[in-house]
Scaffold this motif. Structure first.
Motif, PDB file in Angstrom:
ATOM      1  N   ALA A 114      12.599   6.881  15.566  1.00  0.00           N
ATOM      2  CA  ALA A 114      14.026   7.006  15.239  1.00  0.00           C
ATOM      3  C   ALA A 114      14.895   7.039  16.488  1.00  0.00           C
ATOM      4  O   ALA A 114      16.002   6.477  16.499  1.00  0.00           O
ATOM      5  CB  ALA A 114      14.251   8.262  14.406  1.00  0.00           C
ATOM      6  N   GLY A 115      14.412   7.686  17.550  1.00  0.00           N
ATOM      7  CA  GLY A 115      15.231   7.845  18.748  1.00  0.00           C
ATOM      8  C   GLY A 115      15.695   6.533  19.367  1.00  0.00           C
ATOM      9  O   GLY A 115      16.898   6.328  19.560  1.00  0.00           O
ATOM     10  N   PRO A 116      14.792   5.608  19.688  1.00  0.00           N
ATOM     11  CA  PRO A 116      15.231   4.337  20.264  1.00  0.00           C
ATOM     12  C   PRO A 116      16.129   3.533  19.326  1.00  0.00           C
ATOM     13  O   PRO A 116      17.053   2.845  19.779  1.00  0.00           O
ATOM     14  CB  PRO A 116      13.915   3.602  20.529  1.00  0.00           C
ATOM     15  N   LEU A 117      15.857   3.598  18.006  1.00  0.00           N
ATOM     16  CA  LEU A 117      16.719   2.901  17.051  1.00  0.00           C
ATOM     17  C   LEU A 117      18.141   3.441  17.108  1.00  0.00           C
ATOM     18  O   LEU A 117      19.115   2.678  17.132  1.00  0.00           O
ATOM     19  CB  LEU A 117      16.160   3.034  15.634  1.00  0.00           C
ATOM     20  N   LEU A 118      18.265   4.764  17.128  1.00  0.00           N
ATOM     21  CA  LEU A 118      19.593   5.371  17.192  1.00  0.00           C
ATOM     22  C   LEU A 118      20.242   5.117  18.552  1.00  0.00           C
ATOM     23  O   LEU A 118      21.464   4.904  18.637  1.00  0.00           O
ATOM     24  CB  LEU A 118      19.487   6.868  16.919  1.00  0.00           C
ATOM     25  N   GLY A 119      19.435   5.126  19.618  1.00  0.00           N
ATOM     26  CA  GLY A 119      19.977   4.803  20.932  1.00  0.00           C
ATOM     27  C   GLY A 119      20.470   3.376  21.003  1.00  0.00           C
ATOM     28  O   GLY A 119      21.534   3.089  21.563  1.00  0.00           O
ATOM     29  N   ALA A 120      19.689   2.443  20.422  1.00  0.00           N
ATOM     30  CA  ALA A 120      20.099   1.038  20.390  1.00  0.00           C
ATOM     31  C   ALA A 120      21.362   0.853  19.551  1.00  0.00           C
ATOM     32  O   ALA A 120      22.241   0.049  19.901  1.00  0.00           O
ATOM     33  CB  ALA A 120      18.971   0.177  19.826  1.00  0.00           C
ATOM     34  N   PHE A 121      21.461   1.612  18.449  1.00  0.00           N
ATOM     35  CA  PHE A 121      22.667   1.538  17.625  1.00  0.00           C
ATOM     36  C   PHE A 121      23.889   1.986  18.423  1.00  0.00           C
ATOM     37  O   PHE A 121      24.961   1.377  18.347  1.00  0.00           O
ATOM     38  CB  PHE A 121      22.502   2.410  16.378  1.00  0.00           C
ATOM     39  N   GLY A 122      23.719   3.053  19.196  1.00  0.00           N
ATOM     40  CA  GLY A 122      24.823   3.518  20.035  1.00  0.00           C
ATOM     41  C   GLY A 122      25.246   2.468  21.045  1.00  0.00           C
ATOM     42  O   GLY A 122      26.444   2.257  21.272  1.00  0.00           O
ATOM     43  N   LEU A 123      24.263   1.782  21.631  1.00  0.00           N
ATOM     44  CA  LEU A 123      24.596   0.706  22.569  1.00  0.00           C
ATOM     45  C   LEU A 123      25.316  -0.446  21.868  1.00  0.00           C
ATOM     46  O   LEU A 123      26.269  -1.022  22.400  1.00  0.00           O
ATOM     47  CB  LEU A 123      23.313   0.173  23.225  1.00  0.00           C
ATOM     48  N   ALA A 124      24.866  -0.771  20.654  1.00  0.00           N
ATOM     49  CA  ALA A 124      25.451  -1.901  19.915  1.00  0.00           C
ATOM     50  C   ALA A 124      26.877  -1.629  19.471  1.00  0.00           C
ATOM     51  O   ALA A 124      27.654  -2.565  19.265  1.00  0.00           O
ATOM     52  CB  ALA A 124      24.579  -2.232  18.702  1.00  0.00           C
ATOM     53  N   THR A 125      27.219  -0.362  19.282  1.00  0.00           N
ATOM     54  CA  THR A 125      28.577  -0.026  18.834  1.00  0.00           C
ATOM     55  C   THR A 125      29.584  -0.038  19.972  1.00  0.00           C
ATOM     56  O   THR A 125      30.763   0.249  19.759  1.00  0.00           O
ATOM     57  CB  THR A 125      28.590   1.354  18.159  1.00  0.00           C
ATOM     58  N   GLY A 126      29.118  -0.344  21.185  1.00  0.00           N
ATOM     59  CA  GLY A 126      30.037  -0.445  22.303  1.00  0.00           C
ATOM     60  C   GLY A 126      30.398   0.871  22.954  1.00  0.00           C
ATOM     61  O   GLY A 126      31.403   0.962  23.655  1.00  0.00           O
ATOM     62  N   LEU A 127      29.563   1.902  22.750  1.00  0.00           N
ATOM     63  CA  LEU A 127      29.845   3.210  23.331  1.00  0.00           C
ATOM     64  C   LEU A 127      29.397   3.320  24.778  1.00  0.00           C
ATOM     65  O   LEU A 127      29.587   4.357  25.407  1.00  0.00           O
ATOM     66  CB  LEU A 127      29.170   4.301  22.491  1.00  0.00           C
ATOM     67  N   GLY A 128      28.783   2.258  25.295  1.00  0.00           N
ATOM     68  CA  GLY A 128      28.390   2.249  26.698  1.00  0.00           C
ATOM     69  C   GLY A 128      26.962   2.697  26.919  1.00  0.00           C
ATOM     70  O   GLY A 128      26.256   3.108  25.991  1.00  0.00           O
ATOM     71  N   LEU A 129      26.530   2.651  28.183  1.00  0.00           N
ATOM     72  CA  LEU A 129      25.154   2.977  28.524  1.00  0.00           C
ATOM     73  C   LEU A 129      24.821   4.444  28.339  1.00  0.00           C
ATOM     74  O   LEU A 129      23.649   4.821  28.302  1.00  0.00           O
ATOM     75  CB  LEU A 129      24.870   2.571  29.975  1.00  0.00           C
ATOM     76  N   LEU A 130      25.842   5.310  28.218  1.00  0.00           N
ATOM     77  CA  LEU A 130      25.601   6.731  27.993  1.00  0.00           C
ATOM     78  C   LEU A 130      25.346   7.058  26.524  1.00  0.00           C
ATOM     79  O   LEU A 130      24.985   8.198  26.210  1.00  0.00           O
ATOM     80  CB  LEU A 130      26.791   7.559  28.492  1.00  0.00           C
ATOM     81  N   ALA A 131      25.524   6.090  25.638  1.00  0.00           N
ATOM     82  CA  ALA A 131      25.368   6.343  24.207  1.00  0.00           C
ATOM     83  C   ALA A 131      24.013   6.971  23.858  1.00  0.00           C
ATOM     84  O   ALA A 131      23.953   7.931  23.078  1.00  0.00           O
ATOM     85  CB  ALA A 131      25.583   5.049  23.418  1.00  0.00           C
ATOM     86  N   PRO A 132      22.874   6.469  24.402  1.00  0.00           N
ATOM     87  CA  PRO A 132      21.589   7.087  24.061  1.00  0.00           C
ATOM     88  C   PRO A 132      21.491   8.563  24.463  1.00  0.00           C
ATOM     89  O   PRO A 132      20.836   9.349  23.781  1.00  0.00           O
ATOM     90  CB  PRO A 132      20.571   6.241  24.835  1.00  0.00           C
ATOM     91  N   VAL A 133      22.146   8.941  25.562  1.00  0.00           N
ATOM     92  CA  VAL A 133      22.116  10.342  25.985  1.00  0.00           C
ATOM     93  C   VAL A 133      22.906  11.210  25.003  1.00  0.00           C
ATOM     94  O   VAL A 133      22.481  12.319  24.648  1.00  0.00           O
ATOM     95  CB  VAL A 133      22.666  10.497  27.413  1.00  0.00           C
ATOM     96  N   TRP A 134      24.052  10.709  24.543  1.00  0.00           N
ATOM     97  CA  TRP A 134      24.825  11.458  23.551  1.00  0.00           C
ATOM     98  C   TRP A 134      24.082  11.530  22.225  1.00  0.00           C
ATOM     99  O   TRP A 134      24.177  12.521  21.496  1.00  0.00           O
ATOM    100  CB  TRP A 134      26.203  10.827  23.359  1.00  0.00           C
ATOM    101  N   VAL A 135      23.327  10.494  21.891  1.00  0.00           N
ATOM    102  CA  VAL A 135      22.472  10.549  20.703  1.00  0.00           C
ATOM    103  C   VAL A 135      21.441  11.659  20.856  1.00  0.00           C
ATOM    104  O   VAL A 135      21.182  12.430  19.921  1.00  0.00           O
ATOM    105  CB  VAL A 135      21.781   9.193  20.466  1.00  0.00           C
ATOM    106  N   ALA A 136      20.842  11.764  22.044  1.00  0.00           N
ATOM    107  CA  ALA A 136      19.868  12.831  22.304  1.00  0.00           C
ATOM    108  C   ALA A 136      20.500  14.206  22.137  1.00  0.00           C
ATOM    109  O   ALA A 136      19.898  15.123  21.553  1.00  0.00           O
ATOM    110  CB  ALA A 136      19.291  12.681  23.715  1.00  0.00           C
ATOM    111  N   ALA A 137      21.725  14.350  22.623  1.00  0.00           N
ATOM    112  CA  ALA A 137      22.422  15.628  22.480  1.00  0.00           C
ATOM    113  C   ALA A 137      22.690  15.949  21.009  1.00  0.00           C
ATOM    114  O   ALA A 137      22.505  17.089  20.564  1.00  0.00           O
ATOM    115  CB  ALA A 137      23.734  15.595  23.263  1.00  0.00           C
ATOM    116  N   ALA A 138      23.103  14.945  20.246  1.00  0.00           N
ATOM    117  CA  ALA A 138      23.402  15.165  18.830  1.00  0.00           C
ATOM    118  C   ALA A 138      22.146  15.560  18.049  1.00  0.00           C
ATOM    119  O   ALA A 138      22.176  16.486  17.222  1.00  0.00           O
ATOM    120  CB  ALA A 138      24.027  13.905  18.231  1.00  0.00           C
TER     121      ALA A 138
END
Length: 392
Positions: free
Chosen positions: A343-367
């Protein structure tokens, strides 16, 4: 601890190197196969899905098989899948080999976890787990950075060949060091019926421990999978710094697993109460400080320590909560780890795809960590009872 545990950790090192090495190879794979970085990240999720589904299936299928030939068969299948991956002409073939290698890894780890809990004293499951998982954390310290360097020097395919070759000494170690009856306990005692072991999944304590382990591991993999672009993009460092970043995270993870191995049998509640809030704070700090190279490298060490310390403690609680499922408990722990890893990489990739930038996966980890922390607080009584059983 029995020497056989350390031989199992050697094989886990090889498999852990394969599981984590994509963190340093994704940009090269994406460029070579003509796919996006987010699509390349699916390789990590495919591996984790194969692990999550394969662990209970392989454990159920082989629950009455002797451990040693089962472990050897899984290692040989793992080597073959990596040889095919090194020759893969296109992304779908590579994706399929990751699923196949994950199934082999799942079978190995499920049997190895079950063997570890029977080889070790009943009140030292956490210590046995820490020895086994040290193979994974050492992989992040040595194997993964070495794979990244090899991939940079000779292409990403050479790294897959190296994993296939490293399986040979692992097979020899299992054959030479694992007794035929290791991990079977008393040979005269038959395991419970499969249905009885599967029914344990409905127990609140087991379900809670698995869910929390999956959430924490999902956060770890969301950030770790996309570590290379974070280092080169957000921090602005050269590609050669990626192996160092991986080493720092790996050193932290090794220290975290080692510390948790000494505490998760006696004081698991303390580890979770102190470690989970610090893990959340660390992901937030990493997101804010990722553009500063020194702070980024230092925080990767800290987050490796916290994520693996908290995560391995939760997986130890899974093993204690699954004591009524002696042949399937290891697969439940493996499934919890890899549901999160999928689930983690999928959600990280989704964050990247939404245009939230390269920090999106880290914010996903925090959430994800925040959700896990909230569940811990709401279900602390149930979690505390499991922790109390573990400390007895």
């Amino acid at each position: 601890m029995p020497f056989a545990l350390y031989l199992l950790a050697l094989a886990v090192f090889v498999m852990g190197t394969s599981e984590f090495m994509l963190a340093g190879l994704l940009p090269a794979i994406a460029a070579d196969l003509g796919i996006s970085l987010g699509t390349a990240g699916m390789l990590t999720s495919a591996y984790a899905v194969g692990m999550a589904l394969g662990a209970p299936l392989m454990a159920a299928f082989a629950r009455r098989w002797p451990p040693r030939p089962t472990l050897v068969l899984c290692l040989l299948a793992f080597a073959a899948s990596h040889a095919i991956a090194a020759l893969a002409p296109a992304f779908p073939v590579l994706l399929l080999t990751r699923v196949l290698s994950a199934l082999a890894n799942a079978g190995f780890l499920a049997v190895a976890l079950g063997a570890a809990t029977t080889l070790a004293p009943a009140n030292q499951k956490g210590r046995a787990l820490s020895i086994l998982l040290s193979g994974t954390t050492i992989a992040t310290v040595a194997g993964v950075p070495a794979g990244a360097l090899l991939g940079t020097a000779s292409g990403w395919r050479s790294t897959f060949w190296a994993i296939a070759i490293l399986c040979i000494p692992a097979v020899c170690g299992v054959i030479g060091g694992i007794a035929k009856d290791s991990g079977q306990g008393a040979a005269s005692v038959s395991p419970p019926r499969l249905g009885a072991e599967l029914s344990q999944l409905a127990a609140p304590r087991l379900f809670l421990a698995m869910a929390l382990g999956a959430l924490v591991n999902a956060g770890t993999f969301a950030a770790f999978t996309f570590l290379a672009p974070l280092v080169t993009g957000t921090a602005g460092l050269a590609e050669g710094w990626v192996p160092l970043a991986l080493v720092m995270f790996g050193i932290g993870s090794f220290l975290g697993v080692t510390a948790a191995g000494r505490l998760s049998d006696q004081r698991p509640g303390l580890v979770l109460a102190a470690g989970a809030p610090l893990l959340l704070a660390g992901w937030i700090a990493l997101a804010w400080a990722a553009s500063h190279p020194i702070a980024l490298i230092a925080l990767l060490l800290v987050q490796g320590f916290l994520s693996f310390g908290v995560g391995s403690t939760l997986i130890t609680l899974v093993l204690y909560a699954a004591s009524g499922a002696p042949t399937m408990g290891g697969s439940y722990a493996t499934a919890a780890l890899n549901i999160g890893a999928a689930a983690g990489p999928l959600l990280g990739a989704f964050g990247l795809a939404t245009g939230l930038g390269l920090l999106a996966p880290v914010w996903v980890a925090a959430a994800l960590t925040a959700i896990a922390l909230a569940i811990m607080l709401l279900a602390w009584r149930t979690l505390a009872k499991t922790a109390l059983d573990a400390s007895r």
